[in-house]
Every structure is written in structure tokens, then in C-alpha cells.
Design a protein around this motif. Structure first.
Motif, short mmCIF file in Angstrom:
data_model
loop_
_atom_site.label_atom_id
_atom_site.label_comp_id
_atom_site.label_asym_id
_atom_site.label_seq_id
_atom_site.Cartn_x
_atom_site.Cartn_y
_atom_site.Cartn_z
N LYS A 191 2.51 -5.68 -4.00
CA LYS A 191 3.21 -6.88 -3.55
C LYS A 191 4.64 -6.92 -4.07
N LEU A 192 4.85 -6.43 -5.29
CA LEU A 192 6.20 -6.37 -5.85
C LEU A 192 7.14 -5.55 -4.97
N ASN A 193 6.58 -4.55 -4.30
CA ASN A 193 7.38 -3.65 -3.47
C ASN A 193 7.37 -4.05 -1.99
N GLY A 194 6.81 -5.22 -1.71
CA GLY A 194 6.82 -5.71 -0.34
C GLY A 194 5.92 -4.93 0.60
N HIS A 195 4.88 -4.29 0.06
CA HIS A 195 3.99 -3.48 0.89
C HIS A 195 2.97 -4.34 1.62
N ASN A 196 2.51 -3.84 2.73
CA ASN A 196 1.42 -4.47 3.48
C ASN A 196 0.10 -4.08 2.82
N VAL A 197 -0.51 -5.00 2.08
CA VAL A 197 -1.74 -4.66 1.36
C VAL A 197 -2.93 -4.48 2.29
N GLN A 198 -2.74 -4.79 3.58
CA GLN A 198 -3.81 -4.51 4.54
C GLN A 198 -4.01 -3.00 4.72
N GLN A 199 -3.00 -2.23 4.32
CA GLN A 199 -3.12 -0.77 4.39
C GLN A 199 -3.78 -0.18 3.15
N VAL A 200 -4.11 -1.03 2.19
CA VAL A 200 -4.59 -0.56 0.90
C VAL A 200 -5.97 -1.15 0.61
N LYS A 201 -6.89 -0.29 0.20
CA LYS A 201 -8.23 -0.73 -0.20
C LYS A 201 -8.38 -0.58 -1.70
N PHE A 202 -9.07 -1.55 -2.32
CA PHE A 202 -9.29 -1.55 -3.76
C PHE A 202 -10.80 -1.62 -4.01
N MET A 203 -11.35 -0.54 -4.53
CA MET A 203 -12.80 -0.44 -4.72
C MET A 203 -13.12 -0.32 -6.21
N ALA A 204 -13.68 -1.37 -6.77
CA ALA A 204 -14.04 -1.38 -8.19
C ALA A 204 -15.46 -0.86 -8.35
N HIS A 205 -15.59 0.45 -8.27
CA HIS A 205 -16.91 1.08 -8.30
C HIS A 205 -16.93 2.28 -9.23
N ASP A 206 -18.12 2.66 -9.63
CA ASP A 206 -18.35 3.93 -10.33
C ASP A 206 -18.29 5.03 -9.28
N ILE A 207 -17.37 5.97 -9.46
CA ILE A 207 -17.18 7.02 -8.46
C ILE A 207 -18.46 7.77 -8.16
N PHE A 208 -19.28 8.03 -9.17
CA PHE A 208 -20.46 8.86 -8.98
C PHE A 208 -21.60 8.12 -8.28
N LYS A 209 -21.43 6.82 -8.07
CA LYS A 209 -22.43 6.04 -7.35
C LYS A 209 -21.89 5.54 -6.02
N SER A 210 -20.74 6.07 -5.62
CA SER A 210 -20.04 5.47 -4.47
C SER A 210 -19.61 6.48 -3.43
N TRP A 211 -20.20 7.66 -3.42
CA TRP A 211 -19.74 8.69 -2.49
C TRP A 211 -19.89 8.25 -1.04
N GLY A 212 -20.92 7.48 -0.73
CA GLY A 212 -21.10 7.01 0.65
C GLY A 212 -19.95 6.12 1.09
N LYS A 213 -19.57 5.16 0.23
CA LYS A 213 -18.46 4.26 0.55
C LYS A 213 -17.14 5.04 0.65
N ILE A 214 -16.98 6.01 -0.26
CA ILE A 214 -15.74 6.80 -0.25
C ILE A 214 -15.63 7.61 1.04
N LYS A 215 -16.73 8.26 1.41
CA LYS A 215 -16.71 9.10 2.62
C LYS A 215 -16.49 8.28 3.87
N LYS A 216 -17.00 7.06 3.87
CA LYS A 216 -16.90 6.19 5.05
C LYS A 216 -15.44 5.91 5.42
N ASN A 217 -14.55 5.89 4.41
CA ASN A 217 -13.14 5.61 4.67
C ASN A 217 -12.33 6.86 4.95
N GLY A 218 -12.98 8.03 4.95
CA GLY A 218 -12.30 9.28 5.19
C GLY A 218 -12.32 9.66 6.66
N PRO A 219 -11.99 10.93 6.97
CA PRO A 219 -11.56 11.97 6.03
C PRO A 219 -10.14 11.73 5.53
N TYR A 220 -9.81 12.38 4.43
CA TYR A 220 -8.54 12.14 3.76
C TYR A 220 -7.60 13.34 3.89
#
Length: 314
Positions: A191-220
Motif C-alpha cells: 500500500k505504501l507503494n500504491g500497488h493494487n493489492v488485488q494482484q497479491v495473495k497473502f497465505m498464512a500457512h505452513d508450507i509443508f501442509k499447503s502444497w495443494g493451495k500453492i499449486k492451485k494458484n500456479g503454475p509460476y
């Protein structure tokens, strides 16, 4: 820490301060072990505030002499020329990393600039201020290589890479970190940089328990891996890094890139290159990024390692 070396520290800080840009910058990096007797002290310039950090307990004589030298610095012409406002001394070796104001009045939540981008820091109450200054050239590389990219930022902390990626024209960034509070700070950085936060996702998860959610937003098109060396109960570098690397082929686009980082002096660059060859051989090593010159180390393998890879289609 050697008392007779204290004058060397002050001289180096003053010389670096004279030429420092009007951005955040490390002025003295004793941990690079280039100055004998000053291995456990650093100094950072935060655009008007100076933060001196001790990483090991020192005797009272050294501590008093350091305080006096910093007060003298604050009373000098150079400090006035650079619009210096506060000098903070942080005891990183103590629990909670307590800090004391040596001169001036602390601005504990300053907004600083790096590579033209704004970041909110948090001073005086945490070990880390909210931005790792040794990763400056890494963020710069991301900004230069993120145009139209879908970016995955693992162990995102306060989302410095994400800010750089959106500034560089990324279509989307997915930030993942267990600490929701850090991700909230990352949202504020955008927000400080005037960015559109709709382009940004924030996932507060344990990476090793979240591969399904991570892959769903890919490929990267770009995956950034910048983990802590050790985080009790969640990440042990030498054991867990490979678990991430073996997931990369399912996450990357055909010509996707990877920035894989490690900042443990106990683990060299070969660990990342060899582990990638073992776990994801189709993702090939390209180059190691230079560290900022102000973070020079007598042993490059003991300093930050930022390794770049690219998927090569069959």
C-alpha cells in the motif's frame, strides 16, 4: 571485541556515511570478518537514523567507549550534513534484542527507501527490523525479471520480494509465510507503494501442509525460496530444503525461474546446486547473484548465497 579497534569502526562508519545514498544502507559489516576485533558489530543507515548492532556481549569498558564515540559522532559536522536524527544501539545477543537510544529521539516506525521502493521498518523491539539489507540486489533482480510473471514467494516475511515483483510488472504474487503478522506488514508495504493489492495473495500457512493451495494458484514463472536457517518446529534447512525443491517441477511453467537462497554460514552454495540436481534435475543452475559490496565477507561461502535456476524444457 577489541577496544583498540573502536576508532577503526568509527572511521569506517564516517567514511561510508559520507557517500551513502539517501536510501537504507549498511555502513559497517563486521560480521564479514574483514576487521579483526570487530566481528560482532554492524551499523546501518536508515535515512536519518543510525542503528548499531552488537551480536555478542562486550565488557563495560568497550560499551562505554562505544557510547561515547557515538555521542561524539552525533555532535559532529557530518551528522548535521546528513540530517542525522537518532542513534540506536541494539543488543542482539540478549533475549528480545533490547535497544537503547544514544542520541536524539527514536522514530520506531520509519518508512525507508530502497531502489526507489518504500518499506515500513519496526525498530527497537525486534531482532529484525522488517527488511534484510543484504538481499538488496536480490530484490533488484526480481524487479527486473518479474514483468507479466506469476510469482510464488515462499517464506515471504514482510513481502520485500513481492513489493519488488509488483513494481517490476508482475501479474500476480502469492506470498506464503506462517507468520500472519509479517504478511500484514507486507500488505502495508504494498500500500505504501500504491500497488493494487488485488494482484497479491497473502497465505498464512505452513508450507509443508499447503502444497495443494500453492499449486492451485500456479503454475509460476518465478519461485523465490528464502527460508530461515532454522525455525523451531517448522523448518530445518538441511533437512527441509530438499522437500521444497522436489515440488518445483509441479509448480513451474515450462521456462520457469527459481531464486533459491540460503544465509547460513554452515551451508555452502554447492548444497543448493547439488540438491536441485538431485531433486529436480530439469531445473538447471544459471548463476549466483553477487551480494551488495557493503556486505563483503572474507569467505563468500559463509555469506548470503542467492542462486538462480531455470527450467530447461526437454
Amino acid at each position: 571485541m577489541q577496544l583498540q579497534q573502536l576508532s577503526t569502526f568509527i572511521t569506517q562508519v564516517e567514511q561510508a556515511l559520507q557517500v551513502a545514498p539517501d536510501e537504507v544502507r549498511r555502513l559497517f559489516h563486521g560480521r564479514g570478518r574483514r576487521w579483526e576485533g570487530l566481528e560482532q558489530i554492524t551499523c546501518d543507515w536508515l535515512q536519518g537514523q543510525l542503528v548499531v548492532s552488537l551480536f555478542k556481549a562486550v565488557d563495560e569498558e568497550f560499551l562505554n567507549a562505544l557510547r561515547q564515540a557515538l555521542v561524539a559522532l552525533a555532535e559532529g559536522d557530518l551528522w548535521q550534513q546528513r540530517d542525522g536524527r537518532c542513534i540506536l544501539l541494539q543488543h542482539r545477543y540478549e533475549s528480545g534484542a533490547p535497544a537503547e537510544v544514544i542520541s536524539g529521539e527514536l522514530e520506531s516506525r520509519p518508512v525507508v527507501v530502497e531502489n526507489g521502493l518504500k518499506y515500513q521498518l519496526h525498530l527497537g523491539s525486534n531482532q529484525n527490523a522488517g527488511l534484510f539489507f543484504d538481499m538488496r540486489l536480490g530484490r533488484e533482480w526480481v524487479q527486473q525479471n518479474a514483468k507479466h510473471a506469476n510469482v510464488l514467494n515462499l517464506f515471504a516475511y514482510t513481502c520485500g520480494f513481492s513489493v519488488a515483483a509488483i513494481a517490476g510488472g508482475a501479474d500476480q504474487v502469492v506470498n506464503l509465510d506462517m507468520a500472519g503478522a509479517s504478511l500484514s506488514k507486507g500488505r502495508e508495504n504494498h500500500k505504501l507503494n500504491g500497488h493494487n493489492v488485488q494482484q497479491v495473495k497473502f497465505m498464512a500457512h505452513d508450507i509443508f501442509k499447503s502444497w495443494g493451495k500453492i499449486k492451485k494458484n500456479g503454475p509460476y514463472d518465478l519461485v523465490i525460496i528464502d527460508p530461515p536457517s532454522f525455525q523451531k518446529g517448522s523448518f530445518a534447512l538441511t533437512k527441509d530444503y530438499k522437500k521444497i525443491l522436489r515440488r518445483l517441477p509441479d509448480l513451474l511453467t515450462e521456462n520457469g525461474k527459481v531464486m533459491a537462497c540460503v544465509n547460513s554460514p554452515a551451508v555452502g552454495s554447492e548444497f543448493i546446486v547439488d540438491s536441485m540436481q538431485e531433486e529436480a534435475p530439469e531445473i538447471q543452475f544459471v548463476e549466483r547473484l553477487d551480494n551488495p559490496p557493503e556486505f563483503a565477507d572474507i569467505d563468500a561461502e559463509a555469506s548470503l548465497k542467492v542462486m538462480l535456476f531455470e527450467r530447461k524444457p526437454d
